[in-house]
Design a protein around this motif. Structure first.
Motif, PDB file in Angstrom:
ATOM      1  N   MET A  93      -1.955 -12.209  -6.850  1.00 58.76           N
ATOM      2  CA  MET A  93      -2.386 -10.830  -7.079  1.00 58.76           C
ATOM      3  C   MET A  93      -3.730 -10.543  -6.420  1.00 58.76           C
ATOM      4  O   MET A  93      -3.954  -9.477  -5.846  1.00 58.76           O
ATOM      5  N   ALA A  94      -4.665 -11.505  -6.483  1.00 59.87           N
ATOM      6  CA  ALA A  94      -5.998 -11.267  -5.935  1.00 59.87           C
ATOM      7  C   ALA A  94      -5.938 -10.945  -4.450  1.00 59.87           C
ATOM      8  O   ALA A  94      -6.666 -10.082  -3.956  1.00 59.87           O
ATOM      9  N   ALA A  95      -5.057 -11.637  -3.724  1.00 64.29           N
ATOM     10  CA  ALA A  95      -4.972 -11.425  -2.282  1.00 64.29           C
ATOM     11  C   ALA A  95      -4.383 -10.066  -1.941  1.00 64.29           C
ATOM     12  O   ALA A  95      -4.712  -9.481  -0.906  1.00 64.29           O
ATOM     13  N   HIS A  96      -3.523  -9.548  -2.794  1.00 67.00           N
ATOM     14  CA  HIS A  96      -2.803  -8.312  -2.463  1.00 67.00           C
ATOM     15  C   HIS A  96      -3.319  -7.086  -3.204  1.00 67.00           C
ATOM     16  O   HIS A  96      -2.868  -5.971  -2.924  1.00 67.00           O
ATOM     17  N   GLU A  97      -4.256  -7.274  -4.129  1.00 63.31           N
ATOM     18  CA  GLU A  97      -4.763  -6.127  -4.891  1.00 63.31           C
ATOM     19  C   GLU A  97      -5.332  -5.031  -3.995  1.00 63.31           C
ATOM     20  O   GLU A  97      -5.029  -3.850  -4.214  1.00 63.31           O
ATOM     21  N   PRO A  98      -6.173  -5.352  -2.975  1.00 58.78           N
ATOM     22  CA  PRO A  98      -6.698  -4.266  -2.137  1.00 58.78           C
ATOM     23  C   PRO A  98      -5.606  -3.430  -1.485  1.00 58.78           C
ATOM     24  O   PRO A  98      -5.734  -2.201  -1.381  1.00 58.78           O
TER      25      PRO A  98
ATOM     26  N   ARG B  13       4.821  -4.702  -1.896  1.00 58.30           N
ATOM     27  CA  ARG B  13       3.536  -5.342  -2.196  1.00 58.30           C
ATOM     28  C   ARG B  13       3.511  -5.921  -3.604  1.00 58.30           C
ATOM     29  O   ARG B  13       2.878  -6.952  -3.851  1.00 58.30           O
ATOM     30  N   LEU B  14       4.165  -5.269  -4.532  1.00 55.19           N
ATOM     31  CA  LEU B  14       4.234  -5.832  -5.877  1.00 55.19           C
ATOM     32  C   LEU B  14       4.979  -7.163  -5.869  1.00 55.19           C
ATOM     33  O   LEU B  14       4.599  -8.111  -6.569  1.00 55.19           O
ATOM     34  N   ALA B  15       6.036  -7.239  -5.053  1.00 48.49           N
ATOM     35  CA  ALA B  15       6.770  -8.502  -4.950  1.00 48.49           C
ATOM     36  C   ALA B  15       5.885  -9.584  -4.335  1.00 48.49           C
ATOM     37  O   ALA B  15       5.889 -10.741  -4.782  1.00 48.49           O
TER      38      ALA B  15
ATOM     39  N   GLU C 119     -10.471   3.280 -10.285  1.00 47.47           N
ATOM     40  CA  GLU C 119     -10.949   2.198 -11.146  1.00 47.47           C
ATOM     41  C   GLU C 119     -10.917   0.861 -10.408  1.00 47.47           C
ATOM     42  O   GLU C 119     -11.873   0.077 -10.459  1.00 47.47           O
ATOM     43  N   SER C 120      -9.823   0.599  -9.692  1.00 50.86           N
ATOM     44  CA  SER C 120      -9.713  -0.664  -8.956  1.00 50.86           C
ATOM     45  C   SER C 120     -10.692  -0.716  -7.797  1.00 50.86           C
ATOM     46  O   SER C 120     -11.309  -1.760  -7.532  1.00 50.86           O
ATOM     47  N   LEU C 121     -10.857   0.386  -7.101  1.00 47.94           N
ATOM     48  CA  LEU C 121     -11.775   0.401  -5.962  1.00 47.94           C
ATOM     49  C   LEU C 121     -13.220   0.273  -6.397  1.00 47.94           C
ATOM     50  O   LEU C 121     -14.042  -0.301  -5.669  1.00 47.94           O
TER      51      LEU C 121
ATOM     52  N   VAL D 227      -3.991  -1.154  -4.097  1.00 52.10           N
ATOM     53  CA  VAL D 227      -4.882  -0.039  -4.421  1.00 52.10           C
ATOM     54  C   VAL D 227      -4.827   1.016  -3.335  1.00 52.10           C
ATOM     55  O   VAL D 227      -4.756   2.230  -3.611  1.00 52.10           O
ATOM     56  N   SER D 228      -4.842   0.578  -2.087  1.00 52.45           N
ATOM     57  CA  SER D 228      -4.753   1.532  -0.973  1.00 52.45           C
ATOM     58  C   SER D 228      -3.451   2.318  -1.052  1.00 52.45           C
ATOM     59  O   SER D 228      -3.420   3.530  -0.807  1.00 52.45           O
ATOM     60  N   GLY D 229      -2.365   1.644  -1.418  1.00 50.67           N
ATOM     61  CA  GLY D 229      -1.089   2.339  -1.566  1.00 50.67           C
ATOM     62  C   GLY D 229      -1.112   3.358  -2.687  1.00 50.67           C
ATOM     63  O   GLY D 229      -0.478   4.419  -2.586  1.00 50.67           O
ATOM     64  N   LEU D 230      -1.845   3.068  -3.752  1.00 51.32           N
ATOM     65  CA  LEU D 230      -1.949   4.034  -4.853  1.00 51.32           C
ATOM     66  C   LEU D 230      -2.597   5.331  -4.395  1.00 51.32           C
ATOM     67  O   LEU D 230      -2.219   6.423  -4.850  1.00 51.32           O
ATOM     68  N   VAL D 231      -3.588   5.228  -3.501  1.00 50.08           N
ATOM     69  CA  VAL D 231      -4.248   6.431  -2.998  1.00 50.08           C
ATOM     70  C   VAL D 231      -3.250   7.318  -2.272  1.00 50.08           C
ATOM     71  O   VAL D 231      -3.180   8.538  -2.481  1.00 50.08           O
TER      72      VAL D 231
END
Length: 908
Positions: free
Chosen positions: A658-663, A650-652, A694-696, A666-670
């Motif tokens: 970034m805006a399209a993939h940020e959600p 997802r980072l790639a 913070e992102s959510l 964030v879900s992956g961080l959880v």
């Protein structure tokens, strides 16, 4: 206590508020302005008579409030009863009397000692004057905020407004009254209000039942301004619209004063009033002097103002320069401002439009060629419309669409061709404009379809409500022409997506069911599988997990043989269905099957991504889900590896957008935080969890419908991590915040959120116990049990483990509050529930059962039942050795052995 604030502007502008927040854009312009409500200004009768339309402006309140006593009483009750904070959406067509009702209510409320504030949408070119507005609430009985044209505000701007500190003073009763023409935007707005824990309600203003009294009051008020005796006039015309009655009364009085015969129809009333505008321009010109702009030039300026609305002077100068008046923009603006002064002097705005809005809409329609009314259309109007429609789409499209509802030439000859040439203008105009276009009877289906083709593939927080309204219209039109099963299956499938994005879950579910019913009539397995998959989504949103699973299982079973026979054609759809199936299986507690489905989905997405990089997003999503399922099976190392691979992919992907993939990141961080916590990587887990929350938070402020559930879950996990890191107070506060979010979600959709609310309540109970607050802990655990008991009765296989956790905490709390016997009873119940859960999924619930057995043993030992305690602990130890124990809880077995040694020594 006096309050003083100095606001200074250097090479720009400045604005301040006292007692509230100020939200601004990056360039410093305010998102909105707050003003103290002020009563209607006293207006010179001679000045009012110069332009009779001035007397129709609700700002001057020429006509006393009449005919809405029931609605006013309802607003009083709403203000004085109920919770501390409440929001009401009042809607009706233009001219129905919303603003007058709100003004009367505001005046009354201010008279009872409340602070009454109005919010004016402020983005774009209109800048406030330097200065401050004192809206402090100290010494006031409450706060009332009134927002007109709320349906035209972007949702994010309303969300910022409702986070303003002035609405959140502890103990201060607060009401927010939103005025709008339709209710299309209300579901999304209502969801946004969950962020502030507000009670919400809506009200449609119906037509006036007592038109005779309203008409009589209006005619008497206008007669007074003309210095005429209050003689009885003709009977009221058959209009239910407040503004139409006022127009009829005004025209009758004005015609009587000038010895003319008043018209008898609505179009005639409008023409009469507009003729009086022209007469005023001509009179000023004939007088000469400082305000003598010729009527043709003034006509163009007034037309432009109706399309643009008020503007700052530099922008307005550019607009007027393009009108071809033959006069300097400065002179035209000055003379226009003399005829139509700014509603708020001092803000530096010009091009104040005609009021009321309905008159401005009719003026646009009558100035544009194509009608047969006795009013001169202007050949220059279409060109000016075309020039201003783009840069001022938000107002221009909305007003032209409203005019097109009453004047049949406006749409086909002027608005529709412009939108057909540039359909994105409809999106630029905003959600309210999309809803207005969808409501037009004569708008071509081809144009609606062209506009819809410009919609973003996914949701758009500012446009979801309007997109849903327009798609609803498109689908209805298409199915009226082609009601075949294929058309119905595709149409209702598409509609259900837009409705879900707009927060219209019930309507979305109905559309999805229709799609499935139609697809069953087809000999097309992929079509039916797609419709069943969407039905599963809608059932999930409506809190019906078992039905959602059945729909998804059927879809996967239908598509599997086709995929095996032709993988190149069907693999992506089948892989997606397997991912959905894994989520649905986990939601009903069938975690072993969920892991199998997730592993199969991931393998398929991996093959697809290897062959075609466009499937990388699908692989990343599947890997993240697989990480969660592996964690559920205590396979934390593998779960962490899957989650890290997902994050890397997802980072790639995010490097380009970034805006399209940020959600997704964030879900992956959880999931990553959960894996790290289970492996004892406390510091890294806490860092990931904090970043996710913070992102959510930011995402949920923009689109609460989409992101609040995820925020609640992330807050719950962060609360656990903080507590385990020794940050007990912060962990408790974070968990309490998660409870607050879940409560809001539960109020809106109890079926969908009861289970999640109960789960976070159990976490809160645990933390409250650790904080030495057993009575509060008992209340939280008891509430969780009350939520889960009926769910467990209906579907025990899904809810028994969740109920067992709440019951076990209830047992501990009862003992902590001195109710030992009741605690022992609850502990036995918790063991029975966990035994049933363990028998269904031993690898998942063995440790949980061992834990509650240990607690039961402690209670038995404390009660003097040592032999029974010994047997219970031996069973617990056998379970602990036979199942994977999270590394973070590795001390459990040692502690349990210590308990056993102590009791054995005591019983020898």
């Amino acid at each position: 206590m006096s309050t003083e604030q100095h606001v200074t502007a250097h090479a720009g502008f400045a604005y301040g508020v006292i007692g509230a927040d100020l939200h601004v854009f990056g360039d410093g312009t305010p998102v909105y302005l707050l003003h103290n409500w002020r009563p209607a200004p006293a207006a010179d009768p001679d000045w009012l008579r110069e332009l009779p339309s001035r007397m129709l402006n609700a700002r001057f309140e020429v006509v006393p409030f009449t005919g809405r006593e029931a609605e006013l009483a309802e607003l009083r009750a709403w203000r004085d009863e109920g919770p501390r904070l409440a929001v009401r959406w009042t809607h009706a067509p233009g001219g129905q009397g919303k603003t007058r009702l709100a003004a009367r209510f505001a005046e009354e409320t201010q008279g009872t000692g409340w602070r009454v504030i109005t919010a004016v949408h402020g983005p774009g070119s209109v800048q406030p004057p330097p200065g401050s507005e004192d809206v402090t609430v100290d010494g006031h009985a409450g706060v009332l905020l009134v927002v007109d044209y709320a349906d035209r505000w972007p949702l994010t701007h309303l969300t910022w407004l409702l986070r303003n500190a002035v609405l959140h003073r502890p103990g201060v009763r607060t009401r927010v009254l939103l005025l709008a023409r339709t209710a299309d935007a209300w579901p999304a707005v209502r969801s946004a209000f969950r962020n502030i824990e507000a009670a919400t309600s809506s009200r449609l203003l119906a037509e006036l039942p007592d038109t005779a009294r309203m008409y009589g009051a209006a005619r008497a008020a206008f007669a007074e301004r003309y210095g005429l005796p209050p003689a009885p006039g003709p009977p009221p015309p058959p209009y239910g619209l407040t503004l139409a009655l006022h127009m009829a009364a005004l025209v009758d009085v004005d015609a009587t004063a000038s010895g003319r015969r008043p018209p008898t129809d609505l179009a005639g009333l409008t023409v009469y009033l507009l003729d009086r505008e022209h007469l005023h321009w001509a009179t000023l010109h004939a007088r000469g002097g400082p305000h003598a702009t010729p009527p043709p030039a003034m006509n163009r300026a007034v037309f432009a103002a109706a399309l643009t609305g008020t503007l700052d002077r530099p922008t307005a100068s550019a607009v007027v320069a393009g009108l071809g008046t033959g006069h300097s923009p400065g002179r035209v603006l000055d003379d226009h401002a003399y005829c139509y002064p700014a509603a708020e002097p001092g803000r530096g705005t010009v091009l104040e439009p005609l009021y009321p809005d309905r008159l401005a809409e009719d003026f646009l329609a009558l100035t544009l060629p194509g009608h047969d009314a006795d009013y001169p259309a202007m050949a220059w109007a279409p060109e000016i419309t075309a020039r201003l429609l783009g840069p001022h789409a938000g107002r221009a499209v909305t007003f032209l669409a409203a005019a097109a509802q009453r004047w049949p030439h406006v749409g086909p000859r002027h608005l529709y061709p412009r939108l057909a040439y540039a359909p994105r203008l409809a999106l630029a105009a905003g959600s309210a404009a999309l809803s207005a276009l969808a409501a037009l009877d004569d708008i071509p289906l081809a144009l609606l379809a062209a506009i819809e083709d410009e919609f973003p593939a996914g949701g758009h927080v500012e446009l979801n409500a309007g997109m849903a309204a327009l798609t609803r219209r498109v689908v209805a039109e298409l199915l009226a022409r082609d009601g075949s099963p294929r058309a119905r299956a595709a149409g209702y499938y598409h509609l259900s997506t837009r409705l879900l994005n707009a927060g219209l879950d019930d309507e979305a579910l109905n559309a999805a069911r229709r799609s499935v019913d139609a697809a069953r009539e087809l000999d097309d397995v992929p079509e039916l599988a797609a419709s069943l998959g969407r039905l599963g989504d809608c059932l999930t949103h409506n809190g019906r997990p078992s039905e959602a699973l059945r729909a998804t299982e059927e879809a996967a079973a239908l598509l599997q043989p086709l995929t095996e026979a032709a993988p190149a054609r069907h693999e992506p759809q089948y892989a997606g269905l397997l991912s959905d199936l894994a989520r649905r299986l986990a939601a009903v507690g069938r975690h072993r099957e969920a892991l199998v489905a997730s592993e199969s989905a991931t393998a398929r997405w991996r093959r697809l991504a290897a062959a075609d990089p466009s499937h990388t997003q699908g692989l990343a999503a599947a890997l993240q889900a697989l990480g969660g399922h592996l964690n559920n099976h205590r396979r934390w190392d593998e779960g962490l590896a899957a989650t890290r691979e997902s994050t890397s992919l997802r980072l790639a992907l995010a490097e380009g957008n970034m805006a399209a993939h940020e959600p997704h990141l964030v879900s992956g961080l959880v999931t990553l935080a959960a894996s790290l916590a289970a492996l004892g990587e406390q510091e890294m887990s806490l860092k990931a969890a904090r970043q996710a929350v913070e992102s959510l938070r930011a995402l949920a402020r923009v689109d609460p419908v989409a992101y609040e559930p995820g925020l609640a879950a992330a807050l719950m996990d962060l609360g656990v991590s903080l507590n385990e890191a020794g940050l007990h107070a912060e962990g408790l506060d974070t968990t309490a915040e998660s409870v607050a979010v879940r409560r809001r979600l539960h109020r809106t959709n109890p079926d969908a959120h009861a289970r999640d609310l109960a789960n976070v309540l159990s976490n809160l109970s645990h933390l409250l116990l650790e904080a030495g607050r057993p009575n509060e802990a008992l209340a939280a655990a008891g509430e969780g049990v009350q939520l889960l008991d009926p769910l467990h009765t209906d579907t025990p296989e899904i809810h028994r483990a969740d109920l067992a956790k709440c019951v076990s905490l209830q047992a501990v709390c009862l003992v902590a509050t001195g109710r030992h016997k009741a605690g022992l009873v609850m502990a036995v119940r918790a063991v029975r529930l966990y035994e049933a859960a363990w028998q269904a999924a031993p690898e998942r619930h063995g440790f949980d059962l061992a834990r509650v057995l240990r607690h039961l043993g402690l209670l038995l030992a404390d009660s003097g039942h040592d032999a029974e305690a010994l047997g219970v602990w031996e069973n617990a130890l056998a379970l602990a050795y036979g199942h994977l124990i999270p590394p973070a809880y590795a001390s459990f077995t040692a502690e349990l052995r210590g308990d056993l040694d102590a009791i054995r020594a005591r019983t020898r």
